[in-house]
Motif scaffolding. Structure first.
Motif, PDB file in Angstrom:
ATOM      1  N   ARG A   1      -4.725   5.318   1.241  1.00 12.69           N
ATOM      2  CA  ARG A   1      -3.749   4.239   1.012  1.00 12.69           C
ATOM      3  C   ARG A   1      -4.083   3.554  -0.294  1.00 12.69           C
ATOM      4  N   TYR A   2      -3.124   3.556  -1.218  1.00 11.19           N
ATOM      5  CA  TYR A   2      -3.359   3.058  -2.575  1.00 11.19           C
ATOM      6  C   TYR A   2      -2.777   1.674  -2.769  1.00 11.19           C
ATOM      7  N   SER A   3      -3.454   0.888  -3.603  1.00 12.27           N
ATOM      8  CA  SER A   3      -2.934  -0.424  -4.001  1.00 12.27           C
ATOM      9  C   SER A   3      -2.185  -0.268  -5.317  1.00 12.27           C
TER      10      SER A   3
ATOM     11  N   MET B   1       0.840  -1.208   0.000  1.00 15.91           N
ATOM     12  CA  MET B   1       0.000   0.000   0.000  1.00 15.91           C
ATOM     13  C   MET B   1       0.871   1.253   0.000  1.00 15.91           C
TER      14      MET B   1
ATOM     15  N   GLU C   1      -8.739   3.213  -0.297  1.00 17.40           N
ATOM     16  CA  GLU C   1      -8.950   2.908   1.118  1.00 17.40           C
ATOM     17  C   GLU C   1      -8.360   4.012   1.984  1.00 17.40           C
TER      18      GLU C   1
END
Lengths: 138, 138
Positions: free
Chosen positions: A39-41, A1, A31
Motif C-alpha cells: 500500500r503506497y502513500s 493509499m 507498507e
DNA sequence: CTTGAACCTCTAGTCACTAGAGACCCTACA
DNA sequence: TGTAGGGTCTCTAGTGACTAGAGGTTCAAG
C-alpha cells in the motif's frame, strides 16, 4: 493509499517493474496490508513518477539512485546532479551522432536496391559483404 | 587457415563473440585441428566480416541470419533483403527522433543548473520531480 | 622437451525489465 | 455470511548480444 495496481495505472509503470524498482532499491518498501499486499502513500507515487521521468530521459538505474539520494538531501550541493545530467546529455548526443552515420549508410544501401532483382545482384547484400562500398565510418 | 585469434585480429570481433556467433548459427562450425581447435578458411573470414558489418549497422542477429541465407542463395529474390534494410532504416530513424527529443529536454534541464547551488533548489532535480516543466513529450 | 601464449568448454553475469506458475487476498454482491 | 473473480504475492526463468572467468588442454618457438 494506493494498491500497486492503482500506482501502475497512475504512472504507466507496469506492476512487475514497480516491484523490480523496489528490489533495486529505487523505491522504499511500502507498507503492507494484513494480507501482505503493498500500500503506497502519495510520496511513493511521487517517487515513482520521478523515477519514470528519469527513465524516460534515459538515465540508468544507478544514476537515478544517485539523483534520488540528492533529492532526499536538499542541503547537499547539486554539483553531482549537474554532472549526471551532463553525462547523460553527452551520451544521448553521441548516440545521435552514431545513429546519423548509420542512417546515411543505410539509406544509401536501401535506396540502391529496389527489391526486384536476384539476391546475387542485391546492393544490400553486396554492401554488407564489401565494406569498401561504404562512404562513412561506423 | 586462420586460428580463432587470427580471425579476431583481422575482423576486430572478440574471440568470445566469434564463438557466440557460431552458437547462434551465424557462423558455420569450422574445421578443427587434431587437438580440437578451430581453423577457419577465407570464406569463414568473409562471413565474419559480413556479420560484423551488419552488426555495426545495427541489424539484429535474426535479421543477419536471414541476410546470410539470401547471400548463400543468389538466385532468390532480393525483396526480403530490401525489406530488412528498410525496416532497419526506419528503426534507426525513429531512434534518432526519440533521442533528439531527449536531447532537447536534457540540454534545457542541464543548462538551467550550474551545479553550484543546493540540491533543494536544483533545476535537474525539480524537473525530474515535475513533468510539467518539460516542453516536449518523451 | 619445455615453456608460455593461445585455445577449449562451461557457467554465470550484465541491463532493465518481462512472462508465467501456483498460491493467496480483497471486496462487492447475493 | 458465503462466494466469485479480479488483484496481488513470491519465485524462477527468459530476453539480446554479448562478456568474464575458472579450470583444463594444445600449439609452436626455441
Amino acid at each position: 493509499m494506493f494498491s500497486i495496481g492503482a500506482l501502475s495505472d497512475r504512472t504507466g509503470v507496469k506492476i512487475a517493474t514497480i516491484r523490480y524498482y523496489e528490489d533495486m532499491g529505487l523505491l522504499p518498501p511500502p507498507e503492507r496490508t494484513a494480507g501482505n499486499q503493498r500500500r503506497y502513500s502519495q510520496s511513493g507515487l511521487d517517487r515513482l513518477a520521478f523515477i519514470k521521468h528519469a527513465r524516460d530521459l534515459g538515465f540508468a538505474i544507478d544514476a537515478i539512485k544517485a539523483l534520488i539520494t540528492l533529492h532526499d538531501h536538499p542541503d547537499r550541493s547539486c554539483a553531482q546532479a549537474n554532472a549526471i545530467a551532463q553525462t547523460q546529455l553527452a551520451d544521448v548526443q553521441s548516440k545521435i551522432a552514431r545513429l546519423r552515420r548509420l542512417e546515411t549508410e543505410l539509406s544509401r544501401i536501401a535506396t540502391n536496391c529496389y527489391g526486384a532483382g536476384r539476391a546475387g545482384d542485391c546492393y544490400v547484400l553486396t554492401s554488407l559483404a564489401d565494406h569498401d562500398l561504404c562512404q562513412t565510418k561506423h
